[in-house]
Design an enzyme around this catalytic site. Sequence first.
Site, PDB file in Angstrom:
ATOM      1  N   THR A 114       0.877  -1.177   0.000  1.00  0.00           N
ATOM      2  CA  THR A 114       0.000   0.000   0.000  1.00  0.00           C
ATOM      3  C   THR A 114       0.909   1.220   0.000  1.00  0.00           C
ATOM      4  O   THR A 114       1.625   1.473   0.977  1.00  0.00           O
ATOM      5  CB  THR A 114      -0.909   0.025   1.241  1.00  0.00           C
ATOM      6  OG1 THR A 114      -1.667  -1.188   1.285  1.00  0.00           O
ATOM      7  CG2 THR A 114      -1.859   1.207   1.185  1.00  0.00           C
ATOM      8  N   LYS A 189      -7.383   1.710  -3.356  1.00  0.00           N
ATOM      9  CA  LYS A 189      -7.077   1.324  -1.965  1.00  0.00           C
ATOM     10  C   LYS A 189      -7.292   2.529  -1.023  1.00  0.00           C
ATOM     11  O   LYS A 189      -7.728   2.365   0.125  1.00  0.00           O
ATOM     12  CB  LYS A 189      -5.640   0.809  -1.884  1.00  0.00           C
ATOM     13  CG  LYS A 189      -5.134   0.495  -0.497  1.00  0.00           C
ATOM     14  CD  LYS A 189      -5.654  -0.805   0.073  1.00  0.00           C
ATOM     15  CE  LYS A 189      -5.126  -1.001   1.494  1.00  0.00           C
ATOM     16  NZ  LYS A 189      -5.531  -2.253   2.094  1.00  0.00           N
ATOM     17  N   LYS A 257       0.033   5.324   8.241  1.00  0.00           N
ATOM     18  CA  LYS A 257       0.787   5.441   6.985  1.00  0.00           C
ATOM     19  C   LYS A 257      -0.183   5.615   5.816  1.00  0.00           C
ATOM     20  O   LYS A 257      -0.018   6.489   4.960  1.00  0.00           O
ATOM     21  CB  LYS A 257       1.647   4.186   6.823  1.00  0.00           C
ATOM     22  CG  LYS A 257       2.540   4.140   5.606  1.00  0.00           C
ATOM     23  CD  LYS A 257       2.112   3.195   4.509  1.00  0.00           C
ATOM     24  CE  LYS A 257       1.907   1.754   4.880  1.00  0.00           C
ATOM     25  NZ  LYS A 257       1.395   0.944   3.778  1.00  0.00           N
TER      26      LYS A 257
HETATM   27  P1  NAP Z   1       5.293  -6.501   7.553  1.00  0.00           P
HETATM   28  O1  NAP Z   1       4.862  -7.778   8.177  1.00  0.00           O
HETATM   29  O2  NAP Z   1       5.898  -5.454   8.412  1.00  0.00           O
HETATM   30  O3  NAP Z   1       6.306  -6.867   6.373  1.00  0.00           O
HETATM   31  C1  NAP Z   1       6.972  -5.884   5.654  1.00  0.00           C
HETATM   32  C2  NAP Z   1       7.934  -6.567   4.726  1.00  0.00           C
HETATM   33  O4  NAP Z   1       8.656  -5.579   3.961  1.00  0.00           O
HETATM   34  C3  NAP Z   1       9.009  -7.387   5.456  1.00  0.00           C
HETATM   35  O5  NAP Z   1       9.313  -8.503   4.672  1.00  0.00           O
HETATM   36  C4  NAP Z   1      10.173  -6.405   5.508  1.00  0.00           C
HETATM   37  O6  NAP Z   1      11.426  -7.038   5.642  1.00  0.00           O
HETATM   38  C5  NAP Z   1      10.048  -5.780   4.139  1.00  0.00           C
HETATM   39  N1  NAP Z   1      10.732  -4.484   4.047  1.00  0.00           N
HETATM   40  C6  NAP Z   1      10.345  -3.323   4.636  1.00  0.00           C
HETATM   41  N2  NAP Z   1      11.208  -2.339   4.311  1.00  0.00           N
HETATM   42  C7  NAP Z   1      12.119  -2.882   3.505  1.00  0.00           C
HETATM   43  C8  NAP Z   1      13.256  -2.379   2.833  1.00  0.00           C
HETATM   44  N3  NAP Z   1      13.599  -1.078   2.931  1.00  0.00           N
HETATM   45  N4  NAP Z   1      13.993  -3.208   2.097  1.00  0.00           N
HETATM   46  C9  NAP Z   1      13.648  -4.516   1.990  1.00  0.00           C
HETATM   47  N5  NAP Z   1      12.581  -5.065   2.585  1.00  0.00           N
HETATM   48  C10 NAP Z   1      11.824  -4.247   3.342  1.00  0.00           C
HETATM   49  O7  NAP Z   1       4.079  -5.803   6.780  1.00  0.00           O
HETATM   50  P2  NAP Z   1       2.754  -6.457   6.154  1.00  0.00           P
HETATM   51  O8  NAP Z   1       1.691  -6.481   7.194  1.00  0.00           O
HETATM   52  O9  NAP Z   1       3.122  -7.680   5.421  1.00  0.00           O
HETATM   53  O10 NAP Z   1       2.321  -5.295   5.128  1.00  0.00           O
HETATM   54  C11 NAP Z   1       3.000  -5.131   3.891  1.00  0.00           C
HETATM   55  C12 NAP Z   1       2.231  -4.109   3.053  1.00  0.00           C
HETATM   56  O11 NAP Z   1       0.888  -4.584   2.852  1.00  0.00           O
HETATM   57  C13 NAP Z   1       2.128  -2.727   3.709  1.00  0.00           C
HETATM   58  O12 NAP Z   1       2.182  -1.727   2.719  1.00  0.00           O
HETATM   59  C14 NAP Z   1       0.737  -2.775   4.348  1.00  0.00           C
HETATM   60  O13 NAP Z   1       0.178  -1.470   4.495  1.00  0.00           O
HETATM   61  C15 NAP Z   1      -0.014  -3.594   3.336  1.00  0.00           C
HETATM   62  N6  NAP Z   1      -1.199  -4.287   3.869  1.00  0.00           N
HETATM   63  C16 NAP Z   1      -1.126  -4.952   5.054  1.00  0.00           C
HETATM   64  C17 NAP Z   1      -2.256  -5.602   5.537  1.00  0.00           C
HETATM   65  C18 NAP Z   1      -2.229  -6.338   6.863  1.00  0.00           C
HETATM   66  O14 NAP Z   1      -3.311  -6.693   7.373  1.00  0.00           O
HETATM   67  N7  NAP Z   1      -1.069  -6.606   7.447  1.00  0.00           N
HETATM   68  C19 NAP Z   1      -3.461  -5.571   4.812  1.00  0.00           C
HETATM   69  C20 NAP Z   1      -3.485  -4.923   3.583  1.00  0.00           C
HETATM   70  C21 NAP Z   1      -2.357  -4.270   3.122  1.00  0.00           C
HETATM   71  P3  NAP Z   1      11.982  -7.415   7.121  1.00  0.00           P
HETATM   72  O15 NAP Z   1      11.419  -8.774   7.435  1.00  0.00           O
HETATM   73  O16 NAP Z   1      13.458  -7.425   6.957  1.00  0.00           O
HETATM   74  O17 NAP Z   1      11.515  -6.352   8.065  1.00  0.00           O
END
Ligand code: NAP
Length: 304
Positions: A114, A189, A257
């Site tokens: 997102t 979104k 965010k």
């Molecule tokens: P998350 O669990 O915090 O995972 C984030 C991922 O991105 C991790 O693999 C992290 O690596 C990687 N990452 C972050 N910064 C990075 C960088 N600079 N370089 C390389 N890798 C990086 O987050 P999530 O919940 O999966 O969400 C991911 C996206 O989906 C976000 O944009 C969120 O808003 C969106 N989203 C989430 C949900 C939900 O319910 N969680 C629902 C809809 C949309 P590390 O493991 O090394 O930290």
Amino acid sequence: MSSTQPKTYESIAPKRVAFLGLGVMGYPMAAHLLLSGHHVTVYNRTPAKAQAFLAEYGHTQRVKTATTPKAAAQGAEVVFCCVGNDHDLAQVILGDEGALNGMDPHTLLVDHTTASAQIARELFEHSIKAGIDFIDAPVSGGQAGAQNGLLTVMCGGKREAFELIRPLAMAFSKACTYMGDSGAGQLTKMVNQICIAGLVQALSEGIAFGMKAGLDMNVVLDVISKGAAQSWQMENRGKTMVADQFDFGFAVDWMRKDLNIVLQEAQKNGAKLPVTALVDQFYADVQDLGGKRWDTSSLIKRLT
Ligand code: NAP
């Protein structure tokens, strides 16, 4: 780590794909791509998550790990990405060790983060220069949707490229829909997040009011969720809000965010978002209460 639930997949020819970012969402999404028959190379900044993925799925003989996005992207027909925000995307896609430096022309790059419509359009332009098609494809449905392969995917970019990625994305989705030119997925979104923000505040106020009035709120929610006040938030979050449970779901930090992206876009297009702006500040209060990783339904904590 995963509790990915296998589902019935559409039958399509196996492809070589890469998945960048094995977070809460990316890990199960990559797993569904694998379980639907594709060859998957995974990259995660923190290598332990890629190693966990290999340990869980290595028996399929179709998993590889890579230590950089560039290395993961080499030889892939489609590269999927799901990281945190605009800044992360710039690093993972455009950096020296970013995916675009490893991808071949005539391949596809799909981003499920997102993020802003602006970065989507920038990534589209960079990709086109390299002969690669880019689709912005944020998702809705949360961790459970990713684990069960039932996400909703909103896509922007070229329609022909969308048609190519849709059958693959259906491995982790129940709907994958073309919304228009580059950025249209992210804009869709944003509408989703605007609708959620006001709704969760209203639900919080209703539940807090009912509790102060001495009503049995579990019964109240059962009754009113059969009427005009029904919503996904009421059905899935109402009773956990009554029970003061927030240690799951979509984190307040992520919502702030997203609302920041929404409010910046509204400044550009002139949309008036008074309630969204107010709820964003309420979420700042929740962060101050220690709720950065609490579910978004924790808005009620300001009222109880
Ligand atoms: P998350 O669990 O915090 O995972 C984030 C991922 O991105 C991790 O693999 C992290 O690596 C990687 N990452 C972050 N910064 C990075 C960088 N600079 N370089 C390389 N890798 C990086 O987050 P999530 O919940 O999966 O969400 C991911 C996206 O989906 C976000 O944009 C969120 O808003 C969106 N989203 C989430 C949900 C939900 O319910 N969680 C629902 C809809 C949309 P590390 O493991 O090394 O930290």
